[in-house]
Design a protein around this motif. Sequence first.
Motif, PDB file in Angstrom:
ATOM      1  N   LEU A 138      55.716  20.016  42.613  1.00  0.00           N
ATOM      2  CA  LEU A 138      55.850  18.403  42.341  1.00  0.00           C
ATOM      3  C   LEU A 138      55.565  18.165  41.089  1.00  0.00           C
ATOM      4  N   SER A 139      56.374  17.206  40.624  1.00  0.00           N
ATOM      5  CA  SER A 139      56.196  16.647  39.217  1.00  0.00           C
ATOM      6  C   SER A 139      56.035  15.127  39.383  1.00  0.00           C
ATOM      7  N   VAL A 140      55.182  14.373  38.882  1.00  0.00           N
ATOM      8  CA  VAL A 140      54.809  13.180  38.545  1.00  0.00           C
ATOM      9  C   VAL A 140      54.763  12.801  37.156  1.00  0.00           C
ATOM     10  N   SER A 141      55.264  13.548  36.296  1.00  0.00           N
ATOM     11  CA  SER A 141      55.262  13.396  34.847  1.00  0.00           C
ATOM     12  C   SER A 141      56.068  12.187  34.401  1.00  0.00           C
TER      13      SER A 141
ATOM     14  N   THR B 279      52.429   4.218  44.715  1.00  0.00           N
ATOM     15  CA  THR B 279      51.586   5.121  45.700  1.00  0.00           C
ATOM     16  C   THR B 279      52.538   6.289  45.968  1.00  0.00           C
ATOM     17  N   LEU B 280      52.175   7.693  46.382  1.00  0.00           N
ATOM     18  CA  LEU B 280      52.743   8.746  46.882  1.00  0.00           C
ATOM     19  C   LEU B 280      52.056   9.341  47.732  1.00  0.00           C
ATOM     20  N   ASN B 281      52.058   9.345  49.095  1.00  0.00           N
ATOM     21  CA  ASN B 281      51.587  10.028  50.047  1.00  0.00           C
ATOM     22  C   ASN B 281      52.467  10.982  50.520  1.00  0.00           C
ATOM     23  N   CYS B 282      52.342  12.487  50.179  1.00  0.00           N
ATOM     24  CA  CYS B 282      53.142  13.584  50.613  1.00  0.00           C
ATOM     25  C   CYS B 282      52.388  14.668  50.983  1.00  0.00           C
ATOM     26  N   TYR B 283      51.150  14.307  51.617  1.00  0.00           N
ATOM     27  CA  TYR B 283      50.536  15.453  52.188  1.00  0.00           C
ATOM     28  C   TYR B 283      51.032  15.930  53.324  1.00  0.00           C
ATOM     29  N   ASN B 284      50.531  17.127  53.704  1.00  0.00           N
ATOM     30  CA  ASN B 284      50.892  17.842  54.913  1.00  0.00           C
ATOM     31  C   ASN B 284      52.292  18.283  55.104  1.00  0.00           C
TER      32      ASN B 284
ATOM     33  N   LEU C 141      60.647  17.660  46.582  1.00  0.00           N
ATOM     34  CA  LEU C 141      60.674  16.246  46.712  1.00  0.00           C
ATOM     35  C   LEU C 141      60.774  15.901  45.234  1.00  0.00           C
ATOM     36  N   ASP C 142      61.853  15.295  44.836  1.00  0.00           N
ATOM     37  CA  ASP C 142      62.284  14.679  43.327  1.00  0.00           C
ATOM     38  C   ASP C 142      62.168  13.308  43.344  1.00  0.00           C
ATOM     39  N   ILE C 143      61.174  12.918  42.552  1.00  0.00           N
ATOM     40  CA  ILE C 143      60.721  11.468  42.479  1.00  0.00           C
ATOM     41  C   ILE C 143      60.739  10.983  40.987  1.00  0.00           C
ATOM     42  N   SER C 144      61.538  11.768  40.146  1.00  0.00           N
ATOM     43  CA  SER C 144      61.820  11.427  38.784  1.00  0.00           C
ATOM     44  C   SER C 144      62.604  10.255  38.270  1.00  0.00           C
ATOM     45  N   LYS C 145      63.236   9.680  39.330  1.00  0.00           N
ATOM     46  CA  LYS C 145      64.042   8.426  39.099  1.00  0.00           C
ATOM     47  C   LYS C 145      63.324   7.295  39.665  1.00  0.00           C
ATOM     48  N   ASN C 146      62.023   7.514  40.364  1.00  0.00           N
ATOM     49  CA  ASN C 146      61.329   6.586  41.065  1.00  0.00           C
ATOM     50  C   ASN C 146      60.184   6.054  40.322  1.00  0.00           C
ATOM     51  N   THR C 147      60.465   5.738  39.146  1.00  0.00           N
ATOM     52  CA  THR C 147      59.433   5.454  38.059  1.00  0.00           C
ATOM     53  C   THR C 147      58.472   4.312  38.356  1.00  0.00           C
ATOM     54  N   ALA C 148      58.787   3.486  39.505  1.00  0.00           N
ATOM     55  CA  ALA C 148      58.091   2.397  39.899  1.00  0.00           C
ATOM     56  C   ALA C 148      57.245   2.744  40.867  1.00  0.00           C
ATOM     57  N   LEU C 149      56.964   4.000  41.125  1.00  0.00           N
ATOM     58  CA  LEU C 149      56.163   4.288  42.281  1.00  0.00           C
ATOM     59  C   LEU C 149      54.719   3.804  41.970  1.00  0.00           C
TER      60      LEU C 149
ATOM     61  N   MET D 199      65.189  15.629  50.738  1.00  0.00           N
ATOM     62  CA  MET D 199      65.435  14.077  50.989  1.00  0.00           C
ATOM     63  C   MET D 199      65.657  13.522  49.425  1.00  0.00           C
ATOM     64  N   ASP D 200      66.681  12.730  49.265  1.00  0.00           N
ATOM     65  CA  ASP D 200      67.187  12.133  48.291  1.00  0.00           C
ATOM     66  C   ASP D 200      66.959  10.787  48.340  1.00  0.00           C
ATOM     67  N   ILE D 201      65.869  10.570  47.355  1.00  0.00           N
ATOM     68  CA  ILE D 201      65.624   9.055  47.249  1.00  0.00           C
ATOM     69  C   ILE D 201      65.951   8.388  45.817  1.00  0.00           C
ATOM     70  N   SER D 202      66.657   9.190  45.126  1.00  0.00           N
ATOM     71  CA  SER D 202      67.145   8.715  43.917  1.00  0.00           C
ATOM     72  C   SER D 202      67.759   7.689  43.272  1.00  0.00           C
ATOM     73  N   ASN D 203      68.397   7.044  44.343  1.00  0.00           N
ATOM     74  CA  ASN D 203      68.895   5.753  44.119  1.00  0.00           C
ATOM     75  C   ASN D 203      67.990   4.615  44.466  1.00  0.00           C
ATOM     76  N   ASN D 204      66.814   4.750  44.825  1.00  0.00           N
ATOM     77  CA  ASN D 204      65.803   3.815  45.133  1.00  0.00           C
ATOM     78  C   ASN D 204      64.876   3.666  43.979  1.00  0.00           C
ATOM     79  N   THR D 205      65.542   3.250  42.629  1.00  0.00           N
ATOM     80  CA  THR D 205      64.638   3.149  41.611  1.00  0.00           C
ATOM     81  C   THR D 205      63.468   2.071  41.638  1.00  0.00           C
ATOM     82  N   ALA D 206      63.428   1.193  42.446  1.00  0.00           N
ATOM     83  CA  ALA D 206      62.619   0.188  42.637  1.00  0.00           C
ATOM     84  C   ALA D 206      61.405   0.599  43.426  1.00  0.00           C
ATOM     85  N   LEU D 207      61.582   1.571  44.175  1.00  0.00           N
ATOM     86  CA  LEU D 207      60.729   2.030  45.034  1.00  0.00           C
ATOM     87  C   LEU D 207      59.269   1.931  44.575  1.00  0.00           C
ATOM     88  N   THR D 208      58.103   1.470  45.362  1.00  0.00           N
ATOM     89  CA  THR D 208      56.570   1.394  44.990  1.00  0.00           C
ATOM     90  C   THR D 208      55.826   2.017  45.676  1.00  0.00           C
TER      91      THR D 208
END
Length: 91
Positions: free
Chosen positions: A43-46, A32-37, A22-30, A1-10
Amino acid sequence: MDISNNTALTDLRCNGNQLTALDISKNTALLTLNCYNNNLTSLSVSLNTVLVNLDCRSNPALQTICVKDTAAANLKTTWFKDSKASYAICP
């Protein structure tokens, strides 16, 4: 899943989708992240420093969650992971 262009995603809720990566490195406005199951192996949320809610339970192969500060991550009361997974500072 590529969501890298959605940088304002919260809010990202991608639970129950058999995801292995799941690469959320460019989604720095997140907030809430629910990625269970899923089947995440890492996973990196650094870079997600404003993340308030995290649920990454029920990812059987997920052993390490990369964070910026392990002590702070362990104190978060709205972050949930399986007991076999641990927080670590990753290169």
